[in-house]
Design an enzyme around this catalytic site. Sequence first.
Site, short mmCIF file in Angstrom:
data_model
loop_
_atom_site.label_atom_id
_atom_site.label_comp_id
_atom_site.label_asym_id
_atom_site.label_seq_id
_atom_site.Cartn_x
_atom_site.Cartn_y
_atom_site.Cartn_z
N ILE A 83 0.88 -1.33 -0.16
CA ILE A 83 -0.05 0.04 -0.19
C ILE A 83 1.01 1.36 -0.07
O ILE A 83 1.87 1.44 0.82
CB ILE A 83 -0.92 -0.12 1.16
CG1 ILE A 83 -1.87 -1.33 1.22
CG2 ILE A 83 -1.78 1.23 1.15
CD1 ILE A 83 -2.72 -1.44 2.31
N HIS A 89 9.22 4.03 -0.67
CA HIS A 89 9.27 2.82 -0.29
C HIS A 89 8.44 1.96 -1.05
O HIS A 89 8.98 0.96 -1.55
CB HIS A 89 8.93 2.53 1.30
CG HIS A 89 9.27 1.54 1.71
ND1 HIS A 89 10.46 0.89 2.13
CD2 HIS A 89 8.48 0.28 2.25
CE1 HIS A 89 10.33 -0.62 2.47
NE2 HIS A 89 8.82 -0.73 2.52
#
Length: 156
Positions: A83, A89
């Site tokens: 997500i 990241h």
Amino acid sequence: MNVIKGVVAAPEARIAIAIARFNNFINDSLLEGAVDALERIGQVSSDNITVVWVPGAYELPLTVKALAESKKCDAVIALGTVIRGGTAHFEYVAGECSSGLTSVAMSSDIPVTFGVLTTENIEQAIERAGTKAGNKGAEAALTALEMINVLTAIKG
């Protein structure tokens, strides 16, 4: 004219599912959908399904590679959820997971299917794990079964 079309019933298939623990509140639904599709639609015995839990999506490619090389399964299904957050990241994890699984799929003699959600938010993940947008775990399982049958027909 020869036409090869896959079917999803594969009662003798041995299936491995590699699944990430991170975001398991979503991944549990993906797993449930995959196992249901394998057993109910694909007619695969629960004895022929192996589930391997790994820390996160980044660890899926190595695990899937080991499973494919073990010669103990006819297909491997990768399940997980990445997500997007407020940092880069997401791009690294989602990109490396996808690239790694693609690499394994291309170098393997068995189907490797991609049931890893890459979403903008939790709501999208929930939708793709069994609500409005279906269950991507079930879709990955059905794809694995169909590809087993397609590759068997090609080699046959």
